[in-house]
Design an enzyme around this catalytic site. Structure first.
Site, PDB file in Angstrom:
ATOM      1  N   ARG A 292       0.859  -1.268   0.132  1.00  0.00           N
ATOM      2  CA  ARG A 292      -0.011   0.004  -0.165  1.00  0.00           C
ATOM      3  C   ARG A 292       0.950   1.212  -0.020  1.00  0.00           C
ATOM      4  NH1 ARG A 292      -4.012  -2.749   3.749  1.00  0.00           N
ATOM      5  NH2 ARG A 292      -5.959  -2.858   2.408  1.00  0.00           N
ATOM      6  N   PHE A 422      -8.393   2.277  -5.559  1.00  0.00           N
ATOM      7  CA  PHE A 422      -7.348   1.259  -5.584  1.00  0.00           C
ATOM      8  C   PHE A 422      -7.004   0.713  -4.321  1.00  0.00           C
ATOM      9  CE2 PHE A 422      -4.833   2.185  -9.863  1.00  0.00           C
ATOM     10  CZ  PHE A 422      -5.404   1.184 -10.361  1.00  0.00           C
ATOM     11  N   GLU A 423      -6.772  -0.664  -4.294  1.00  0.00           N
ATOM     12  CA  GLU A 423      -6.306  -1.376  -3.113  1.00  0.00           C
ATOM     13  C   GLU A 423      -6.845  -1.122  -1.893  1.00  0.00           C
ATOM     14  OE1 GLU A 423      -1.883  -0.806  -3.110  1.00  0.00           O
ATOM     15  OE2 GLU A 423      -1.593  -1.152  -5.151  1.00  0.00           O
ATOM     16  N   GLY A 424      -8.114  -0.878  -1.909  1.00  0.00           N
ATOM     17  CA  GLY A 424      -9.044  -0.679  -0.741  1.00  0.00           C
ATOM     18  C   GLY A 424      -9.512   0.765  -0.721  1.00  0.00           C
TER      19      GLY A 424
END
Length: 642
Positions: A292, A422-424
């Site tokens: 992240r 994105f990514e959560g």
């Protein structure tokens, strides 16, 4: 194939809980911050990279900067919606696709700190290129193999990734976003146990269109000799039965190689299983803990560019007899951009160095950095567009066509928007961080707040919780933040550090009050939890800015950083304190309950009259595309750069 059984809320929550890392064997600054325990010693003095790591990182970043300045044409990528193959091959020759891969597997072995600094360079040259390189190493094959792969897997796959074979991460499905319990893609083991057969459809496969190696998450059915569950595999991108059915197009990141991928009877060697059966979601979440950090790095780069353009334009553009930057309305925007950019870079560097040191658990810090940076970068870009006025809304190509400097401010706004998803997504990050922030309370309270627990279990839990809170609550009453001379080594920033300590305790008290008030229903109070997390994010950003400024102020150098860093940190902290004040007020004075009631009525069709008198330009089609397993009837648009 039988239809998938519906998953209820309790089952979905259990899948997510089982995948969580529950071990806190290493200290965590972020975890303690939410508990009202300001552990400054965990981040101050600011950690430094080792001399050899710094030397290798600086040398690579110098080569990378020259390449990006001379070989990357961002306007061409935007216009053609595609990254030229020669750019990818050039980056591969530099070693950019093996930055995080250890030297023994053909990579450069750079630290997390210099990996993120390299991403800032690449991302500033082209956001789409930054996404390609980041997805390849931050969540693609290299990261999960580094954490969970066997030595044989590392020797087989990592050298290929380092040479520039593109990797992708495939988790999301057309009907499955942040609720992995409903994952439909299956991986059925063969009778002899040597292979798995994959069937299913994956959506939003970043790098999937050009992927040579894929990390695929699939459900292994439980059977004799197989524990089953969500499992991770390395899959060859050109394996028989894989069809990339569509290259998706988005409002930004026009060069992004993101697609829809179908698996039909794809045979994968059992040796390609990462970790163990059932560990797939845990592998994905653990991979993201460090992965992240790439998005905050790209956001910090956007802030730096925005500051440069805002400074140059606001000095040049004159309105009412003065440069626009001297008017208060614009000056506030410039101040916000400058101060926030300093804090974003400080967060990225601090979290990256903590990751390199491997002494702290950074899952909360990385999540806070992703959440805060993606939200703030979007605001920075929006303010830059506003500062530029009509020229901010105009495309760089149009500006250049009429003889002006082609500044892609509107493009950056479009490119950055996805980072809040994105990514959560921001909403999921709020819930993820809140779950970790209240973990201690949930562990202590246990059956006390569990709706299904009986009287005896609740009584036992009450005794346990009482013992903890009798010891913990008094620690939230007073602390170093109330002592006037505390943290004097921070000089003019000491009042801000004292504020962080005091506010950390106030945040912990507010969390406890929320737990006491709503108990097991707290998880449904997403507005409250979101504000709790946002306060924690602001406090972490303030901490990073102060610690970084103290390091900068004593580092010397000739770039003016030592003399001016505290000014930026002070500006950021003052702005942050205003935002924190509003967030605390919103904990108890808000329209959350009203909003839920109104939304329920909207969904029930009560206000459909309000939608009359317009034209809906949407085309016909299903809200969610069909994702039933089976052979593909579409052309395969998969391609490679090799």
């Amino acid at each position: 194939m039988a239809a998938a059984q519906p998953i209820d809320e309790r089952q979905a929550r259990k899948v997510a809980e089982d995948a969580r890392e529950t071990d806190w064997s290493r200290p965590s600054f972020g975890k303690q911050l939410f508990l009202g325990d300001f552990q400054l010693a965990l981040i101050h003095p600011h950690p430094h990279p080792a001399a050899d790591a710094s030397r290798a990182g600086e040398e690579f970043c110098d080569r990378l900067l020259e390449f990006c300045q001379t070989q990357v044409d961002a306007a061409l990528i935007e216009r053609d919606a595609q990254i030229p193959a020669e750019v990818v091959k050039g980056l591969a020759a530099l070693g950019a696709f093996g930055m995080k891969i250890p030297v023994q597997y053909g990579g450069l072995g750079l630290s997390q700190l210099y990996y993120n600094r390299a991403l800032m360079i690449i991302g500033s040259a082209s956001a789409a290129l930054g996404a390609l390189v980041s997805a390849h190493q931050s969540i693609g094959v290299p990261q999960p193999l580094a954490l969970f792969g066997t030595e044989e897997q590392k020797q087989r796959f990592l050298p290929r990734c380092a040479r520039g074979e593109i990797s992708a991460f495939l988790l999301t499905e057309p009907d499955v976003g942040s609720d992995p319990a409903r994952l439909h893609t299956t991986a059925v083991p063969t009778e002899d146990g040597t292979e798995y057969v994959l069937d299913g459809v994956k959506l939003w496969t970043t790098n999937g269109v050009v992927g040579d190696l894929l990390v695929v998450m699939a459900q292994v059915p439980r059977s004799e000799g197989h524990r089953g569950g969500i499992t991770a595999f390395v899959v060859e991108g050109n394996a028989e039965g894989i069809t990339v059915e569509n290259r998706n197009a988005f409002m930004g990141l026009r060069g992004l190689e993101n697609g829809l991928t179908r698996f039909h009877q794809v045979r994968v060697p059992a040796a390609n299983l990462i970790g163990k059966e059932g560990q797939g979601l845990k592998i994905a979440l653990t991979t993201l803990n460090t992965g992240r950090l790439s998005l905050p790095a790209l956001c910090a780069a956007a802030g730096k560019w925005s500051l440069k353009i805002a400074r140059e334009w606001s000095s040049h553009r004159v309105q009412w007899g003065r440069p626009v930057g001297e008017h208060e309305a614009i000056a506030k925007k410039i101040s916000f951009i400058a101060a926030t950019t300093y804090a974003l870079e400080a967060m990225v560097d601090l979290a990256s160095q903590l990751a390199d040191d491997k002494r702290n658990d950074i899952r909360i810090e990385a999540a806070l950095a992703k959440l805060f940076a993606s939200e703030m970068a979007w605001l920075i870009a929006d303010e830059l567009v506003q500062i530029r006025g009509g020229r901010g809304y105009e495309t760089a190509e149009s500006l250049a066509a009429r003889g002006e400097r082609g500044i892609p401010a509107e493009q950056m706004l479009r490119d950055l928007r996805i980072n809040r998803i994105f990514e959560g997504s921001t909403e999921i990050m709020h819930l993820f961080i809140a779950r970790e922030a209240v973990d201690t309370h949930l562990s202590v309270a246990g059956d006390l707040i569990e709706p299904g627990a009986g009287p005896r279990d609740k009584a036992r839990a009450a005794g346990k919780a009482g013992g903890f809170y009798v010891r913990w609550l008094p620690t939230l009453v007073t602390g170093e933040g109330q002592r006037p001379g505390a943290y004097r080594e921070f000089g003019p920033l000491a009042p801000h550090v004292r504020y962080i300590e005091r506010t950390s305790r106030r945040l912990a008290r507010a969390t406890f009050y929320g737990m006491s008030r709503w108990q097991g229903l707290l998880e449904r109070k997403q507005g409250f939890l979101g504000r709790i997390v946002d306060i924690g994010a602001e406090l972490f950003a303030m901490s990073a800015a102060c610690v970084r400024a103290q390091m900068d102020a004593t580092a010397g150098g000739t770039d003016g950083r030592a003399a001016t860093s505290r000014e930026l940190a002070d500006a950021f902290c003052q702005q942050s304190r205003v935002r924190i004040g509003k967030l605390f007020s919103g904990l108890w004075d808000n329209t959350d309950a009203l909003d839920v009631r109104v939304a329920k009525k909207v969904l029930g069709g009560r206000y459909t009259w309000l939608e009359e008198g317009i034209v809906d330009p949407s085309t016909d089609g299903a809200w969610i595309g069909a994702s039933e397993p089976g052979p593909s009837a579409r052309e395969n648009v998969h391609r490679t750069f090799s």
